[in-house]
Scaffold this active site. Structure first.
Site, PDB file in Angstrom:
ATOM      1  N   GLN A 130      36.255 -14.272  72.310  1.00 52.53           N
ATOM      2  CA  GLN A 130      35.703 -12.849  72.547  1.00 52.53           C
ATOM      3  C   GLN A 130      36.832 -11.842  72.421  1.00 52.53           C
ATOM      4  O   GLN A 130      37.738 -12.098  73.331  1.00 52.53           O
ATOM      5  CB  GLN A 130      35.068 -12.822  73.855  1.00 52.53           C
ATOM      6  CG  GLN A 130      34.342 -11.403  74.303  1.00 52.53           C
ATOM      7  CD  GLN A 130      33.751 -11.400  75.438  1.00 52.53           C
ATOM      8  OE1 GLN A 130      34.386 -12.253  76.450  1.00 52.53           O
ATOM      9  NE2 GLN A 130      32.923 -10.722  75.777  1.00 52.53           N
ATOM     10  N   SER A 133      39.121  -7.169  75.559  1.00 54.06           N
ATOM     11  CA  SER A 133      40.076  -6.566  76.500  1.00 54.06           C
ATOM     12  C   SER A 133      41.281  -6.223  75.728  1.00 54.06           C
ATOM     13  O   SER A 133      41.673  -6.926  74.857  1.00 54.06           O
ATOM     14  CB  SER A 133      40.349  -7.319  77.319  1.00 54.06           C
ATOM     15  OG  SER A 133      39.285  -7.366  78.392  1.00 54.06           O
ATOM     16  N   SER A 165      40.413 -15.700  76.221  1.00 50.62           N
ATOM     17  CA  SER A 165      40.310 -16.991  76.552  1.00 50.62           C
ATOM     18  C   SER A 165      40.326 -18.070  75.497  1.00 50.62           C
ATOM     19  O   SER A 165      39.616 -18.032  74.404  1.00 50.62           O
ATOM     20  CB  SER A 165      39.246 -17.551  77.324  1.00 50.62           C
ATOM     21  OG  SER A 165      39.091 -16.687  78.672  1.00 50.62           O
ATOM     22  N   GLU A 248      27.360 -12.202  78.995  1.00 43.97           N
ATOM     23  CA  GLU A 248      28.584 -12.836  79.661  1.00 43.97           C
ATOM     24  C   GLU A 248      28.496 -12.842  81.206  1.00 43.97           C
ATOM     25  O   GLU A 248      28.703 -13.918  81.835  1.00 43.97           O
ATOM     26  CB  GLU A 248      29.772 -12.036  79.469  1.00 43.97           C
ATOM     27  CG  GLU A 248      31.172 -12.631  80.139  1.00 43.97           C
ATOM     28  CD  GLU A 248      32.378 -11.821  79.745  1.00 43.97           C
ATOM     29  OE1 GLU A 248      33.353 -12.078  79.667  1.00 43.97           O
ATOM     30  OE2 GLU A 248      32.147 -10.446  79.980  1.00 43.97           O
ATOM     31  N   GLU A 376      35.505  -4.119  90.684  1.00 43.66           N
ATOM     32  CA  GLU A 376      35.250  -2.490  90.816  1.00 43.66           C
ATOM     33  C   GLU A 376      33.942  -2.286  89.935  1.00 43.66           C
ATOM     34  O   GLU A 376      33.158  -1.674  90.281  1.00 43.66           O
ATOM     35  CB  GLU A 376      36.351  -1.929  90.472  1.00 43.66           C
ATOM     36  CG  GLU A 376      37.735  -1.861  91.413  1.00 43.66           C
ATOM     37  CD  GLU A 376      38.524  -2.950  91.466  1.00 43.66           C
ATOM     38  OE1 GLU A 376      39.393  -3.171  92.312  1.00 43.66           O
ATOM     39  OE2 GLU A 376      38.184  -3.827  90.381  1.00 43.66           O
TER      40      GLU A 376
END
Length: 410
Positions: A130, A133, A165, A248, A376
Site C-alpha cells: 500500500q 503515507s 510495509s 484497512e 488522533e
C-alpha cells in the site's frame, strides 16, 4: 447482543477447526519470541500455506466465487480468524493483498484488472503493498505530494512514499498520487496500481528500533505507467483511497501482543521486594485496570460480531478496539519490562522471562499506535461519527492545493 453461534455458524466453525487441526499445529501455552524480520524462507512457507488455504476455500472467504473466493459472509471471515489465532501459521504477509488491494480493485477497478490479479493474489503467487503515507502526509493523507502528470496515454510519477510495509518483497502496489494541484486537496488525487519492478521505482528498507526492517521508503523518479493502470476515474483517487482505508480498519483490528493473561503470568513469576509481584497491591491494581480494559474490548467486539451475524455492517465504533488495544499493548509491555528489573534489559529469549516477549513488544508497540490510523485520527472518528460531536475546523477545506501554505520561505 448474541454470544453463541447460530447452527450455521457453529457448523462453519467446526469445518474451519477440522481444516486447521489437519494441516497445522496448535500454539503452545508458552509464548514464543517474535520473529524480527521476514526472509525468503518465511515468504516461501507463507506462500505454501496461502495456497493450501485457497484450495480449501478459506483464503478469501468473502470474495465472489468467480474470483476464487467462497462468496461467504464477514461473520464467516471473523470465525475463521478466531480459530486460526490458536494455531501456528506463517505471518500474515497477504493481508494487504487479500484484505486491501483486491477488494478495492473489485469496487473501483475494471473487470479485466480484477480478472488479471485476483487468483494470483488469492494463492499468494503475487504480493501487494500500500503506497499511501509520505514524509509530509501521514494522518492527513490528503496532503500528499507525489505527482502524477498525464503524458498522452501514459502517466509520469515522481515523489516519495514512506512506512510502506513489506515493499521490499511486494510484486505490486496500490498508489495514490496528486494529478491536479489547482483544486482542493482531496479533489485532485488519482489512484493507480503499479508494478514494483517498474524502472524508476527505488525501494529502501528502514531499520526499526526493534531490529526489524519490514517498513520501507519508496522513491519514484520519472516512473512511466500506462493509463490502463489507473483505478477509478481521474480525480477520484480520494474516494478509492477511502475504500481501501475502510478495508484497512477491518484488517488491522486489535493490536497483537502480550495481554492481561500474559502480564498476570509474569507477575506470578517475578518478585518485588522478595515476594511474588502478584502479592503487591499496586501490581494487582494495575492488573485490574487491564482486566477491565480487556473485557471492555471483548464486549465491544461482541457488538460488532452480533452486527455481522445479523447481516449488518459494524459502525465506526470499531475504531475503539484499535485505539484502546494499541495503547494497552504499549502499557502492558512497558510495565512487564519494569517488573523484570535488570532482567528487563535482556533481549535473549533463552534467558529473559517469558521468552523476552515483553521486551520485543515494547519496541514494536509504538508502531501499532500509528499503523491503520493514528490515535488522533481514531479519536476524531469516534468523536464525530459515534458521539456526533462537531467536526474539527479545517481551514484548507476548499483551498486549491497549490495555494495551501507549506511553511516559512524566509
Amino acid at each position: 447482543m448474541d454470544f453463541d453461534d447460530t447452527p450455521e455458524e457453529a457448523a462453519f466453525r467446526a469445518e474451519v477447526r477440522a481444516f486447521l487441526e489437519a494441516n497445522t499445529t496448535r500454539k503452545a501455552t508458552q509464548r514464543s519470541y517474535r520473529k524480527r524480520a521476514l526472509d525468503e524462507a518465511d515468504i516461501a512457507r507463507a506462500k505454501v500455506w496461502q495456497a493450501k488455504k485457497a484450495d480449501a476455500g478459506f483464503a478469501a472467504i468473502t470474495w465472489p466465487v468467480e474470483y476464487g473466493g467462497r462468496g461467504g459472509s464477514m461473520m464467516q471471515h471473523l470465525i475463521y480468524h478466531q480459530e486460526e489465532e490458536h494455531f501456528v501459521v506463517p505471518q500474515h504477509i497477504f493481508n494487504q493483498s487479500i484484505g486491501l488491494a483486491l477488494p478495492t480493485m473489485m469496487t473501483h477497478g475494471a473487470k479485466t484488472q480484477v480478472e488479471r490479479f485476483a487468483r494470483p493474489a488469492l494463492r499468494g503467487d503475487e504480493i501487494w503493498c500500500q503506497l499511501f503515507s509520505e514524509p509530509a502526509a501521514g494522518s492527513d493523507l490528503g496532503g500528499l505530494r507525489t505527482r502524477a502528470v498525464r503524458d498522452g496515454e501514459d502517466w509520469i510519477i515522481n515523489g516519495q512514499k514512506i512506512w510502506t510495509s513489506n515493499a521490499y518483497f511486494a510484486d505490486f502496489g496500490m498508489l495514490v498520487a496528486r494529478s491536479d494541484s489547482s483544486v482542493a486537496k482531496h479533489a485532485g488525487l488519482t489512484f493507480f496500481w503499479i508494478d514494483m519492478k517498474t524502472p524508476g521505482v527505488e525501494i529502501r528498507r528502514i531499520r526499526q528500533i526493534s531490529g526489524a526492517s519490514n517498513f520501507c521508503e519508496v522513491f519514484f523518479t520519472d516512473v512511466r505507467i500506462p493509463d490502463g493502470q489507473r483505478i477509478g476515474a481521474e480525480g477520484d483517487g480520494w474516494k478509492v483511497a477511502m475504500t481501501m482505508l475502510m478495508n484497512e480498519r477491518l484488517v488491522v483490528g486489535q493490536a497483537e501482543g502480550p495481554d492481561f493473561e500474559d502480564i498476570f503470568e509474569l507477575a506470578k513469576l517475578v518478585k518485588v521486594d522478595g515476594a511474588p509481584a502478584i502479592q503487591d497491591s499496586a501490581v494487582r491494581e494495575r492488573l485490574a485496570d487491564w482486566y477491565i480494559q480487556q473485557q471492555g474490548l471483548r464486549f465491544t467486539k461482541f457488538r460488532a460480531q452480533t452486527a455481522l451475524s445479523r447481516g449488518q455492517t459494524p459502525g465506526p465504533e470499531a475504531s475503539i478496539t484499535k485505539l484502546v488495544s494499541a495503547t494497552k499493548l504499549q502499557d502492558i509491555a512497558s510495565y512487564g519490562v519494569d517488573l523484570m528489573g535488570m532482567a528487563g534489559a535482556v533481549m535473549d529469549p533463552g534467558v529473559a522471562p517469558m521468552n523476552a516477549w515483553f521486551q520485543e513488544a515494547l519496541l514494536y508497540a509504538p508502531g501499532k499506535r500509528i499503523a491503520g490510523g493514528t490515535d488522533e485520527v481514531l479519536r476524531n472518528i469516534i468523536a464525530e461519527r459515534v458521539l456526533k460531536l462537531p467536526a474539527e475546523a479545517r481551514a484548507d477545506k476548499d483551498v486549491p492545493f497549490r495555494d495551501i501554505p507549506t511553511g516559512s520561505k524566509g
